[in-house]
Design a protein around this motif. Structure first.
Motif, mmCIF file in Angstrom:
data_model
loop_
_atom_site.group_PDB
_atom_site.id
_atom_site.type_symbol
_atom_site.label_atom_id
_atom_site.label_comp_id
_atom_site.label_asym_id
_atom_site.label_seq_id
_atom_site.Cartn_x
_atom_site.Cartn_y
_atom_site.Cartn_z
ATOM 1 N N THR A 21 10.667 -1.876 9.868
ATOM 2 C CA THR A 21 11.779 -2.413 10.654
ATOM 3 C C THR A 21 12.865 -1.353 10.784
ATOM 4 O O THR A 21 13.265 -0.748 9.791
ATOM 5 C CB THR A 21 12.390 -3.653 9.945
ATOM 6 O OG1 THR A 21 11.337 -4.530 9.594
ATOM 7 C CG2 THR A 21 13.394 -4.369 10.820
ATOM 8 N N ALA A 36 12.683 1.486 12.436
ATOM 9 C CA ALA A 36 12.203 2.864 12.660
ATOM 10 C C ALA A 36 12.587 3.342 14.056
ATOM 11 O O ALA A 36 13.169 4.425 14.224
ATOM 12 C CB ALA A 36 10.690 2.936 12.485
ATOM 13 N N SER A 96 13.763 8.689 10.934
ATOM 14 C CA SER A 96 13.017 7.424 10.911
ATOM 15 C C SER A 96 11.983 7.399 9.789
ATOM 16 O O SER A 96 11.623 6.326 9.305
ATOM 17 C CB SER A 96 12.412 7.099 12.273
ATOM 18 O OG SER A 96 11.792 8.203 12.819
HETATM 19 N N1 ATP Z 1 4.712 4.695 9.028
HETATM 20 C C1 ATP Z 1 5.518 5.677 9.477
HETATM 21 N N2 ATP Z 1 5.611 6.857 8.804
HETATM 22 C C2 ATP Z 1 6.425 7.850 9.223
HETATM 23 N N3 ATP Z 1 7.181 7.770 10.334
HETATM 24 C C3 ATP Z 1 7.118 6.631 11.063
HETATM 25 C C4 ATP Z 1 6.294 5.527 10.678
HETATM 26 N N4 ATP Z 1 6.443 4.540 11.579
HETATM 27 C C5 ATP Z 1 7.328 5.016 12.496
HETATM 28 N N5 ATP Z 1 7.727 6.263 12.205
HETATM 29 C C6 ATP Z 1 8.634 7.131 12.972
HETATM 30 O O1 ATP Z 1 9.525 6.319 13.698
HETATM 31 C C7 ATP Z 1 9.376 6.552 15.106
HETATM 32 C C8 ATP Z 1 9.565 5.245 15.837
HETATM 33 O O2 ATP Z 1 8.611 4.312 15.354
HETATM 34 P P1 ATP Z 1 7.838 3.246 16.283
HETATM 35 O O3 ATP Z 1 7.056 3.949 17.328
HETATM 36 O O4 ATP Z 1 7.112 2.345 15.348
HETATM 37 O O5 ATP Z 1 9.049 2.525 16.991
HETATM 38 P P2 ATP Z 1 9.274 0.958 17.222
HETATM 39 O O6 ATP Z 1 7.963 0.306 17.518
HETATM 40 O O7 ATP Z 1 10.371 0.861 18.228
HETATM 41 O O8 ATP Z 1 9.778 0.564 15.791
HETATM 42 P P3 ATP Z 1 10.358 -0.805 15.207
HETATM 43 O O9 ATP Z 1 10.270 -1.830 16.316
HETATM 44 O O10 ATP Z 1 9.495 -1.074 14.020
HETATM 45 O O11 ATP Z 1 11.763 -0.451 14.839
HETATM 46 C C9 ATP Z 1 7.995 7.176 15.276
HETATM 47 O O12 ATP Z 1 7.946 8.001 16.426
HETATM 48 C C10 ATP Z 1 7.843 7.970 13.979
HETATM 49 O O13 ATP Z 1 8.439 9.248 14.109
#
Ligand code: ATP
Ligand code: K
Length: 312
Positions: A258, A260, A289
């Motif tokens: 959550t 990220a 992130s």
């Molecule tokens: N498990 C992970 N380990 C390391 N970095 C991560 C991980 N998950 C996400 N990130 C980092 O965070 C960035 C954004 O994540 P993500 O693509 O999941 O966005 P999102 O779906 O909008 O996230 P959320 O809705 O969970 O806030 C990714 O580009 C990556 O750099």
């Protein structure tokens, strides 16, 4: 001083952890100490990330949106003040609840979320119109889609009129017209959102084909760059000036992802208004992130600038 304005949602997250969800008519106990309350909403989270990534107070972050005149609204505003975010444009409205996400998490990790937009639904075109002078004076505005879409369109129109750069995070996703996309300088969807924005709901965007979809979004008119985030894989970027590439995520043990995406966006925006180039800004956002996913919660898990730089 650089100025970032976020126009978006503020939500209270009410989280209940349980062995199993109650069936209709049933009452069950949560796990011991199973309840926690957090501060969230994509708009507020992105404002917090942008503010925490500001060394030496060289960027002023402003939040615009609506909360109810209730305890959730007050707590959200107090949280933003702790991060030195200017909330003078946030309206506290009588007779409506602050936005609330009721999140039930089963022991298996499966979650069910019931969202009440509440006061976020009052961020209407009239409200956005009143922000014209602050939009004009900003170095960047950040928008998401947790407020009415007509208000987002209005904010894009005003920003374009005053040549204020716009970052749009199309979440939760809708199909977006070329007209809206061509008013955005930066578009930052995740892989699922990118497909919906393109009306391609039957495709899976992966590391291998991200370039194709990012280029298609750029062709629809996004002015400077499209960045598709790919969760634990990382992100793919393409820019109007021809720069493109894949940036792998840091290899870390994720506890709770959550926030990220919100951390990534706030940190990226802060770097861009500070004059950092696209790739370096994305590398910094990737580091930020990676810290967020190692901690539970939304706003509470977003790191500060000093935590990020001390990572090396
Ligand atoms: N498990 C992970 N380990 C390391 N970095 C991560 C991980 N998950 C996400 N990130 C980092 O965070 C960035 C954004 O994540 P993500 O693509 O999941 O966005 P999102 O779906 O909008 O996230 P959320 O809705 O969970 O806030 C990714 O580009 C990556 O750099
Ligand atoms: K987190």
């Amino acid at each position: 001083m650089n100025r970032i304005l976020v126009i978006g949602s503020l939500n209270a997250d009410l989280v209940m952890r349980t062995k199993a969800c109650p069936k209709a008519g049933e009452t069950v106990h949560s796990l011991d100490n199973g309840f926690s309350q957090g501060l969230g909403g994509k708009g507020a989270n992105q404002a917090v990330a942008a503010a925490r990534m500001t060394p030496d107070d060289n960027t002023k972050v402003m939040m615009a949106g609506c909360v109810g005149e209730d305890a959730f609204g007050r707590t959200l505003l107090e949280g933003l003040h702790t991060d030195k975010i200017d909330t003078s444009h946030v309206q506290s409205v009588k007779g409506i609840s602050t936005g609330v996400a009721m999140i039930i998490v089963e022991q298996t990790g499966e979650n069910r979320i019931l969202l009440s937009a509440g006061a976020n639904g009052l961020v209407d075109e009239t409200y956005v119109d009143k922000l014209e002078s602050v939009i004009a004076e900003s170095d960047m505005i950040i928008l998401q889609l947790e407020i009415p879409i007509a208000s987002v369109a209005k904010a894009l129109e005003i920003a374009n009129k005053h040549n204020t750069p716009v970052l749009l995070n199309p979440a939760p996703a809708f199909f977006l017209s070329d007209d809206m996309l061509s008013k955005c300088d930066y578009l930052v969807p995740n892989e699922h959102e990118a497909a919906i924005v393109l009306n391609e709901t039957n495709v899976d965007i992966t590391v291998d084909n991200a370039e194709k979809y990012a280029l298609r979004l750029l062709e629809k008119g996004v002015r400077k760059a499209v960045i598709i985030t790919l969760g634990s894989h990382g992100s793919y970027f393409v820019s109007r000036s021809g720069a493109k590439g894949f940036l792998p995520a840091a290899k870390v043990k994720a506890v709770d992802t959550t926030g990220a995406g919100d951390t990534f966006i706030g940190a990226f925006a802060n770097q861009i208004v500070s004059g950092i180039d696209l790739k370096a800004a994305l590398e910094f956002a990737t580091k930020c992130s990676a810290i967020t996913v190692q901690r539970a919660g939304a706003q509470s898990s977003i790191p500060t600038y000093s935590e990020v730089v001390s990572m090396n």
